[in-house]
Design a protein around this motif. Sequence first.
Motif, short mmCIF file in Angstrom:
data_model
loop_
_atom_site.label_atom_id
_atom_site.label_comp_id
_atom_site.label_asym_id
_atom_site.label_seq_id
_atom_site.Cartn_x
_atom_site.Cartn_y
_atom_site.Cartn_z
N VAL A 1 -13.36 3.97 -4.25
CA VAL A 1 -12.66 2.74 -4.60
C VAL A 1 -12.79 2.52 -6.11
CG1 VAL A 1 -12.61 0.24 -4.33
CG2 VAL A 1 -13.04 1.71 -2.34
N ARG A 2 -11.65 2.29 -6.77
CA ARG A 2 -11.66 2.17 -8.24
C ARG A 2 -10.37 1.54 -8.74
NH1 ARG A 2 -10.36 7.25 -6.71
NH2 ARG A 2 -8.60 8.32 -7.72
N ILE B 1 -3.47 3.74 -2.34
CA ILE B 1 -3.44 2.86 -3.51
C ILE B 1 -2.78 1.52 -3.18
CG2 ILE B 1 -3.33 4.85 -5.06
CD1 ILE B 1 -0.34 4.17 -5.50
N LEU B 2 -3.02 0.56 -4.05
CA LEU B 2 -2.37 -0.75 -3.96
C LEU B 2 -1.46 -0.91 -5.16
CD1 LEU B 2 -5.39 -2.98 -2.88
CD2 LEU B 2 -3.57 -2.06 -1.43
N ALA C 1 -5.03 -0.05 -8.09
CA ALA C 1 -6.33 0.25 -7.49
C ALA C 1 -6.21 1.30 -6.39
CB ALA C 1 -6.97 -1.01 -6.91
N VAL C 2 -7.28 2.09 -6.24
CA VAL C 2 -7.45 2.98 -5.08
C VAL C 2 -8.42 2.29 -4.15
CG1 VAL C 2 -8.29 5.22 -4.28
CG2 VAL C 2 -7.05 5.07 -6.45
N TRP C 3 -8.03 2.08 -2.90
CA TRP C 3 -8.89 1.34 -1.98
C TRP C 3 -9.47 2.22 -0.86
CZ3 TRP C 3 -7.64 0.67 3.27
CH2 TRP C 3 -6.34 1.03 3.64
N MET C 4 -8.92 3.45 -0.71
CA MET C 4 -9.45 4.35 0.31
C MET C 4 -8.97 5.76 0.03
SD MET C 4 -8.97 4.19 4.49
CE MET C 4 -7.34 4.96 4.47
N PRO D 1 0.82 -1.21 0.00
CA PRO D 1 0.00 0.00 0.00
C PRO D 1 0.86 1.27 0.00
CG PRO D 1 0.13 -0.89 2.21
CD PRO D 1 0.92 -1.81 1.33
N ASP E 1 -5.36 9.79 -1.63
CA ASP E 1 -5.75 8.46 -2.11
C ASP E 1 -4.79 7.42 -1.54
OD1 ASP E 1 -7.94 9.26 -3.56
OD2 ASP E 1 -6.93 9.23 -5.50
N PHE F 1 -14.54 5.33 1.52
CA PHE F 1 -14.38 4.19 0.62
C PHE F 1 -15.27 4.33 -0.61
CE2 PHE F 1 -13.25 2.81 4.88
CZ PHE F 1 -12.05 2.15 4.67
#
Length: 284
Positions: free
Chosen positions: A280-281, A117-118, A265-268, A99, A115, A277
């Motif tokens: 998330v995308r 991200i992962l 990905a964006v998780w938060m 992350p 943002d 949240f």
Amino acid sequence: MDFSLLLVVAVTVTGLIWLLDAVWWSKRRQQRMALAAEGQELAHGAGQASGGQEGGMTYAAANKGTPKSAKEPWLVDYARSFFPVLLIVLVVRSFVVEPFQIPSGSMRPTLEIGDFILVNKFTYGLRLPVTNTKLVDISEPERGDVMVFRFPQDPSVNFIKRVIGLPGDRIRYEGKQLYINGEAVPKEVVDQTDTDQLEEVLLEESLGDITHPIYNDFRDPGPQMRELRVPEGHYFMMGDNRDHSNDSRYWGFVPEENIVGKAFAVWMHWDGGLPSFSEVRVID
């Protein structure tokens, strides 16, 4: 602070303590416990033989419990408990996914400040933590990928930009137009408002099969860059916020050994208030 280094040190220390206890310290504790038990039996036998108060006191003294030297130290207990957890975190973070938080607006509008991200750590190959040495080669970055890398001027700092130029490409940027190998990269204005009066104009740019948003400020001529050829083993990176991005136009190319992974990905999102949240995308 290099979190990867701290994690490696923590795994090494806890693992070493656990190993030493398994092969050495625990055996010595068992020997002390055996000697203590033998002493208790002798004291018990002596008490029964004498039948007196003195013998009873000796037996009671022998049954006060396990000697401190035979008990498991708290350090060993903690090491055994934390080592598996730390090892799993290290493996996942180093070889699977890591992350990151976006600290600046250089990738707007694709990524906003705050943002979370992962980043896929195995897309471009498996690498050792801390040294970033590649162990297994899986694939190479593609034009249009959003990539995290170690800043060439300071490898302790991670940057995130979009891959624009691959090894061997010729890159030019003039009049807010990007050229790759002599051809203008297609883009079109999304917001039809008077572009000469806006600080941020939203456009869509096409890099091969990838179409992504960018910002331009048409009130400012911005940086101009003559044509450069990307060296072998290097990549040319740019931020989507083209007029507010510290990228390869200013400090040069990113060597392959500095690659960290592909953002997917964006998780938060967290801007200082409550975490959200709703954004998330998948990252294009």
